[in-house]
Design an enzyme around this catalytic site. Sequence first.
Site, short mmCIF file in Angstrom:
data_model
loop_
_atom_site.label_atom_id
_atom_site.label_comp_id
_atom_site.label_asym_id
_atom_site.label_seq_id
_atom_site.Cartn_x
_atom_site.Cartn_y
_atom_site.Cartn_z
N GLY A 37 0.91 -1.29 -0.12
CA GLY A 37 0.02 0.02 -0.10
C GLY A 37 0.77 1.34 0.02
N THR A 38 2.03 1.14 0.91
CA THR A 38 2.86 2.72 0.67
C THR A 38 3.40 2.81 -0.52
OG1 THR A 38 3.29 2.34 3.04
CG2 THR A 38 4.93 3.49 1.55
N ASN A 78 -6.95 4.25 9.22
CA ASN A 78 -6.58 3.10 9.84
C ASN A 78 -6.27 3.10 11.19
OD1 ASN A 78 -4.67 5.36 8.92
ND2 ASN A 78 -3.07 4.04 10.09
N GLN A 99 -7.32 -0.23 4.32
CA GLN A 99 -8.02 -0.73 5.60
C GLN A 99 -9.41 -1.19 5.01
OE1 GLN A 99 -7.11 -1.53 8.38
NE2 GLN A 99 -4.88 -0.56 8.23
N SER A 131 -3.43 -3.42 -0.03
CA SER A 131 -2.33 -3.99 0.17
C SER A 131 -2.80 -5.31 0.73
CB SER A 131 -1.74 -3.30 1.55
OG SER A 131 -0.65 -3.86 1.99
N HIS A 157 -1.37 -7.60 2.96
CA HIS A 157 -1.05 -8.13 4.07
C HIS A 157 -2.32 -7.90 5.04
CE1 HIS A 157 0.90 -5.19 6.59
NE2 HIS A 157 0.98 -4.44 5.35
N THR A 213 11.39 -6.84 -11.92
CA THR A 213 10.98 -7.80 -12.17
C THR A 213 9.63 -8.37 -11.29
OG1 THR A 213 13.36 -8.78 -12.60
CG2 THR A 213 11.60 -10.56 -11.87
N CYS A 223 2.61 2.29 11.60
CA CYS A 223 4.03 3.05 11.11
C CYS A 223 4.32 3.94 12.33
CB CYS A 223 3.14 3.63 9.71
SG CYS A 223 2.86 2.57 8.51
#
Length: 385
Positions: free
Chosen positions: A69-70, A153, A181, A201, A203, A239, A327
Site C-alpha cells: 500500500g505504501t 487506519n 483498510q 495492500s 497483508h 521483475t 507505522c
Amino acid sequence: MIFLDAAATTPVRREVLDAMWPYLSGEFGNPSSHHSLGESAAAALADARASVAAALGCRPGEVVFTSGGTEADNLAVKGIALARQAADPCLDRVLVSAVEHPAVEESARYLAKYHGFTVDVVAVDRDGLVSPEAFAAALRPGTAVASIMYANNEVGTVQPVAELAALARDRGIPLHTDAVQAAGWLPLDVRGLGVDALSISGHKLGAPKGCGALYVRSRTPLEPLVHGGGQERGRRSGTSNVAGAVGLATALSLVQTRQPEEAGRVTALRDAFIRAILSSVPGAELTGHPVHRLPSVASFCFPGTSGESVLLELERQGVVCSSGSACAAGSDEPSPVLTAMGVPAAVAQTAVRFSFDASVTREDLDAAARAAAAAVAGVRSLGTR
C-alpha cells in the site's frame, strides 16, 4: 492469545499459500522471459491481474502491481501530480485530508519540498470525517491531484468517497483513495466510487507482506517512480513478483466473495464490544464516527492512563492490540489523526485500537472487554499511588 491488531497485519490464509506455492517452487520463471517457464509465469501474472480487476470493477490494464500500500500511495500521489504538472506547469497544488496515512502525507510533503507544490490540507470534524463542503472549498485552481483515504487506519471512520470524487471530477481533478483498510469490508467497485486511483495492500487481507496494487483509471497521466525494464506497462519497472500477485489476487477474491456476510456479522460484534467497553470502563471515549466506521475497528481513549501501559497490561492478559498506526509504533508523540480530530494531546496519548479480522468471535471480544476494563483500572490505580 486473542489477536486484535488486524489493522496492522493479518495471518496469511492457507488458500493463499496454496495458490502461491507453485510460483515459489517449480513455476519460478521470470514473466518477461520468452520461454516456457517465463510464459507460464506471465500467464499466472495475467490471471492475477484479471482477478484483481474483477474485484475492483475495472479493466486488467488499469491494475499496477506494487510492493504494498505504501508504494501504491506514493505512485498515485507523486505519479499523477508530476505527470499533470509536466503537461501543465500551473498544476502545482496537492490536496490531502488531515488524517491521511503517512504514505500519502509524506508523498505530498515530498512534492512540496522537491517539486515546488503547495500542499492543501482539508480539515476533519470531531469524528474524523471530511465534509463535502470542506472538500469542495479546498479544491483550488491548480490542484493536480487530491487524495482522501476511504477508511481511516486508526479510528475506522469511513469517508464519503463517492461524493467527494464527484466533486473533484466536476472540477477536472483526479481523486486517489487509500483503500488499504477498506478492502475486505467495504465495496471496492471503482466505477461506483468514481475514483481515478485506488490503493490496496495484500497483508491486510490474508496475503503476505510485500504485495499490493494500484488501480489507475485509463488515460490518467502517471509518471513512474521506478525506472528500468518497463514492466507494468512502463508504470512500475522491476521483475514482477508473480507469487505475490497471485497471493494478492487470491486473498482479494476470497474477502470480496464473503464481504457482505462477514461485514454484517463483524459489525454486530463490534457494536456489542463498543457497548461493553463504554459501560465497563469509566470515562472511556470512543474515537471515530459512531456509525460511519469500519466493521473491524473499535478505538478508544482512556483518560487518566497511558495508552502504552494499557497495551502492556492487555498483552499480559493475552490480548494483543495497538495504540494506533503500526507505522508510528514506538513514537511518544500523540497521534496526528486524533489531534486533527480535536482530541487534546494528553488524551490522545491514552489511545488504544482494537481491530479484528473475519475470524473474530463474540467470545474473543467478551474476553477482550473484560481484560480492557481490568487493564485500565489497574493502570489508573498505579497512577494514584
